[in-house]
Write an enzyme that holds these catalytic residues in place. Structure first.
Site, PDB file in Angstrom:
ATOM      1  CG  HIS A 187      -0.166   0.004   2.532  1.00 57.16           C
ATOM      2  ND1 HIS A 187       0.375   1.157   3.085  1.00 57.16           N
ATOM      3  CD2 HIS A 187       0.155  -0.995   3.377  1.00 57.16           C
ATOM      4  CE1 HIS A 187       0.982   0.862   4.208  1.00 57.16           C
ATOM      5  NE2 HIS A 187       0.873  -0.441   4.418  1.00 57.16           N
TER       6      HIS A 187
ATOM      7  CD  GLU B 289       1.122  -4.639   8.777  1.00 56.32           C
ATOM      8  OE1 GLU B 289       1.658  -5.756   8.585  1.00 56.32           O
ATOM      9  OE2 GLU B 289       1.629  -3.553   8.447  1.00 56.32           O
TER      10      GLU B 289
END
Length: 219
Positions: free
Chosen positions: A12, A92
Site C-alpha cells: 500500500h 497486516e
C-alpha cells in the site's frame, strides 16, 4: 491448470501510521487512510500496472484495510478487465486494538531483538501466524488456477511484512533469510514471473539489511 504468467505483489501507499505512530492511539490500524503522498505513490504505481497488464485480464486480491483498498482504487485499473476480491488473510500483522504508543515502541524494539518471525505482540500475532494464514491463502490461490479461464495476471495489494512472508512461503526461503530482508517501500511492487520451465522467479530481490544467519544442519 491455467497458471498466471505473472503474480504482482504491491505494498500500500504511505499511510497515516507510517508518518505518525500516535494515530494508533486514536484510530484502529485497519481504518487508517493513505496520506496525500501515499495517494500519489499509488497513482504512479497505477501507471506502471496499466502498462504492465495492457488489455489482459487481472484477478486482484486486496487486504481488507482501508489503505489497501484506497491503493487499489488509485491504481485506476479498467474495472471491465479486473476481478477483485477482498482477502482478509492478506491483512497486516495484528498488533492489538487501540495501542499505547510507548508500549508498541517497546514491543517493536523487543521484536527487533527477538526476531520478526517468532516474536508475538502481546495482543496480536507473530510473524509465524502471518506465515500460516498466507500459506492458507496460497492453497486457495492454487486451487483457483484449476479454472482453465483464469486470468493471466494476479495482483495482490497487501502490506510489507505480508509480502515478504508470501515470498518466503512461495519460494521456501528459510526463516533466517526472511529475517534478513527489508520491507519494500510504499507502493513498491515485486513480480513472480512464470518461466519456460514452469517455475516462478522473482523479478528482482528484496533488499537485505543484514546477511542471513546460518544455523547449519538440523536433525
Amino acid at each position: 491448470m491455467a497458471r498466471p504468467r505473472r503474480i504482482v505483489l504491491i505494498r500500500h501507499g504511505e499511510s497515516e501510521g507510517n508518518i505518525d505512530d500516535t494515530v494508533y492511539e486514536r484510530e484502529p490500524d485497519h481504518a487508517l487512510s493513505l496520506t496525500p503522498t501515499g495517494l500519489l505513490q499509488a497513482e504512479v504505481a497505477g501507471a506502471r500496472m496499466r502498462a504492465l497488464f495492457g488489455d489482459e485480464r487481472v484477478s486482484a486480491y486486496v487486504s481488507p484495510y482501508r489503505r489497501t483498498h484506497q491503493t487499489f482504487q488509485a491504481l485506476g485499473l479498467d474495472p471491465s478487465r479486473v476481478r477483485v476480491r477482498e482477502e482478509p488473510r492478506l491483512r497486516e500483522q495484528d498488533w492489538g486494538n487501540w495501542q499505547d504508543r510507548d508500549d508498541v515502541r517497546r514491543q517493536k524494539a523487543y521484536r527487533d531483538a527477538y526476531g520478526h518471525f517468532f516474536y508475538r505482540f502481546a495482543q496480536g500475532e507473530s510473524g509465524a501466524d502471518v506465515y500460516d494464514r498466507v500459506g492458507s491463502f496460497l492453497e486457495s490461490l492454487w486451487r483457483s488456477f484449476e479454472d482453465p479461464g483464469h486470468p493471466p495476471n494476479v495482483l495482490i495489494i497487501t502490506h510489507g511484512l505480508t509480502m515478504r512472508l508470501f515470498c518466503t512461503r512461495w519460494f521456501h526461503w528459510t526463516v533466517a533469510e526472511f529475517e534478513s530482508l527489508s520491507n519494500p517501500g510504499n507502493a513498491v511492487s515485486r513480480e513472480l514471473l512464470l518461466g519456460a520451465d514452469g517455475r516462478y522467479s522473482l523479478d528482482r530481490p528484496f533488499e537485505h539489511w543484514c546477511t542471513p544467519e546460518s544455523y547449519g544442519a538440523t536433525g
